[in-house]
Design a protein around this motif. Structure first.
Motif, short mmCIF file in Angstrom:
data_model
loop_
_atom_site.label_atom_id
_atom_site.label_comp_id
_atom_site.label_asym_id
_atom_site.label_seq_id
_atom_site.Cartn_x
_atom_site.Cartn_y
_atom_site.Cartn_z
N VAL A 274 19.20 17.09 7.58
CA VAL A 274 19.12 18.61 7.57
C VAL A 274 19.19 19.45 8.86
N ASP A 275 19.54 20.73 9.01
CA ASP A 275 19.53 21.39 10.09
C ASP A 275 18.25 21.53 10.80
N ASP A 276 18.17 21.90 12.10
CA ASP A 276 16.93 21.86 12.92
C ASP A 276 15.93 22.93 12.13
N ASP A 277 16.57 24.03 11.76
CA ASP A 277 15.70 25.16 11.28
C ASP A 277 15.22 24.83 9.66
N GLN A 278 15.92 23.79 9.20
CA GLN A 278 15.43 23.38 7.77
C GLN A 278 14.45 22.20 7.88
N LEU A 279 14.30 21.58 8.90
CA LEU A 279 13.41 20.04 9.08
C LEU A 279 12.03 20.37 8.56
N SER A 280 11.38 21.50 8.99
CA SER A 280 9.69 21.66 8.62
C SER A 280 9.74 22.06 7.21
N LEU A 281 10.84 22.76 6.93
CA LEU A 281 10.78 23.37 5.30
C LEU A 281 10.85 22.04 4.40
N ALA A 282 11.84 21.04 4.79
CA ALA A 282 12.12 19.97 4.00
C ALA A 282 11.01 18.83 3.96
N ILE A 283 10.30 18.55 5.00
CA ILE A 283 9.12 17.92 5.26
C ILE A 283 7.86 18.66 4.45
N GLY A 284 7.74 19.92 4.65
CA GLY A 284 6.56 20.61 4.04
C GLY A 284 5.33 20.48 4.78
N LYS A 285 4.19 21.32 4.32
CA LYS A 285 2.96 21.52 4.94
C LYS A 285 2.57 19.92 4.66
N LYS A 286 2.07 19.11 5.97
CA LYS A 286 1.37 17.95 6.03
C LYS A 286 2.38 17.03 5.29
N GLY A 287 3.70 17.14 5.23
CA GLY A 287 4.43 16.14 4.43
C GLY A 287 4.50 16.33 2.93
N GLN A 288 4.07 17.45 2.37
CA GLN A 288 3.96 17.59 1.08
C GLN A 288 5.00 17.70 0.30
N ASN A 289 6.06 18.38 0.61
CA ASN A 289 7.32 18.57 0.07
C ASN A 289 8.19 17.27 -0.06
N VAL A 290 8.23 16.55 0.94
CA VAL A 290 9.20 15.38 0.95
C VAL A 290 8.42 14.29 0.21
N ARG A 291 6.95 14.30 0.15
CA ARG A 291 6.10 13.28 -0.57
C ARG A 291 6.44 13.56 -2.21
N LEU A 292 6.46 14.82 -2.62
CA LEU A 292 6.68 15.22 -3.95
C LEU A 292 8.02 15.09 -4.48
#
Length: 305
Positions: A274-292
């Motif tokens: 992902v682009d740098d500005d999308q990294l935190s969004l892809a991972i999500g708060k405490k890794g929740q987005n990528v976990r789900l």
């Protein structure tokens, strides 16, 4: 007596034959005491199913006249009440055993050591603390919906366990709220959930004319809003299922925008760029987005910028 048994059958839903057999058994016990029969002697009571006439037989001979003593009659009454209660429990158990996996609605009756006891008409159900959505609060008399997780037979009657954290609860709520799911036009392909916080649900339509995501969202978001309200604010992401795994993984990681996905099929692993500005969004708060997003397709995802 037959009219009384018919009334009990209507009120309690217990088969009349079971009730008659319970009365016969109880009266046989009472008759044994009244005639002073020994343990070896056989005493049987038969009730005519049409007339209600009692027939008492002791040692293969009909007893023409019998006076039930007060103690014997009281014993018979207690046995009949016990048999009726047992039969009623069996009826309730059979009813709810067939409803495992369904959504039921009841009223909060009381609280026991952090668990909620819910009144479901003739039965009571329990929502254990472990099956409650974190941070939600209930008060006596509040309406509560739950997923029938388990029905067990115990001494006090059927033990009905409800869950509000199970993935089946989400599936059931969508089936109730979205007619296209109930009719089989839209299918839920997968659910990934962290109860009380966020849920991702993947859907697909068997009819090209029906938009699966639009059907679940509803006009102006009314359908999904009703579900979120029932979940006390839990976020729900509705994702379009894709047969192509790259497209499905990209959709699962929404709202993040994906640049590239490299997959390793045998090990079900994927590297997501992902682009740098999308990294935190892809991972999500405490890794929740990528976990789900990993749970939904069942793949191990690694996010890199």
């Amino acid at each position: 007596m037959l009219s009384i048994l018919e009334a009990i059958e209507r009120d309690k839903g217990i088969d009349r034959e079971i009730l008659i057999q319970a009365v016969e058994s109880a009266l046989a016990t009472a008759a044994r005491k009244s005639v002073g029969a020994s343990e070896e002697q056989e005493v049987a009571v038969t009730i005519d199913r049409k007339t209600g006439r009692l027939s008492v037989v002791s040692d293969h001979q009909e007893v023409r006249s019998i006076d039930f003593s007060r103690i014997a009659a009281q014993t018979a009454k207690q046995v009949i009440i016990q048999k009726i209660r047992e039969a009623e429990r069996d009826v309730v158990f059979a009813e709810f055993q067939g409803r495992v996996g369904d959504i039921v609605t009841g009223a909060v009756h009381r609280f026991e050591r952090g668990d909620i006891i819910v009144e479901l008409g003739r039965a009571e159900a329990i929502v254990p603390k472990s099956e409650r959505i974190p941070h939600e609060e209930y008060h006596q008399g509040d309406r509560l919906q739950g997923y029938v997780l388990e029905v067990r037979k115990v001494a006090k009657g059927p033990s009905i366990v409800l869950s509000r954290t199970h993935e089946g609860f989400i599936r059931g709520l969508f089936a109730l709220e979205v007619p296209e799911i109930a009719e089989g036009i839209v299918e839920i392909k997968g659910i990934a959930r962290e109860a009380g916080d966020r849920t991702k649900i993947a859907v697909v339509s068997s009819d090209d004319k029906v938009d699966c995501v639009g059907a679940c969202v509803g006009m102006r978001g009314t359908r999904v809003k009703n579900i979120v309200r029932e979940l006390h604010g839990e976020k729900v992401d509705i994702i379009r299922w894709h047969e192509d795994m790259r497209e499905f993984i990209a959709a699962s990681l929404s709202p993040a925008k994906i640049s590239e996905i490299q997959i390793t099929s045998p090990s079900k692993q994927a590297l997501v760029l992902v682009d740098d500005d999308q990294l935190s969004l892809a991972i999500g708060k405490k890794g929740q987005n990528v976990r789900l997003a990993s749970k939904l397709p069942g793949w191990q995802l690694e996010i890199k910028s």
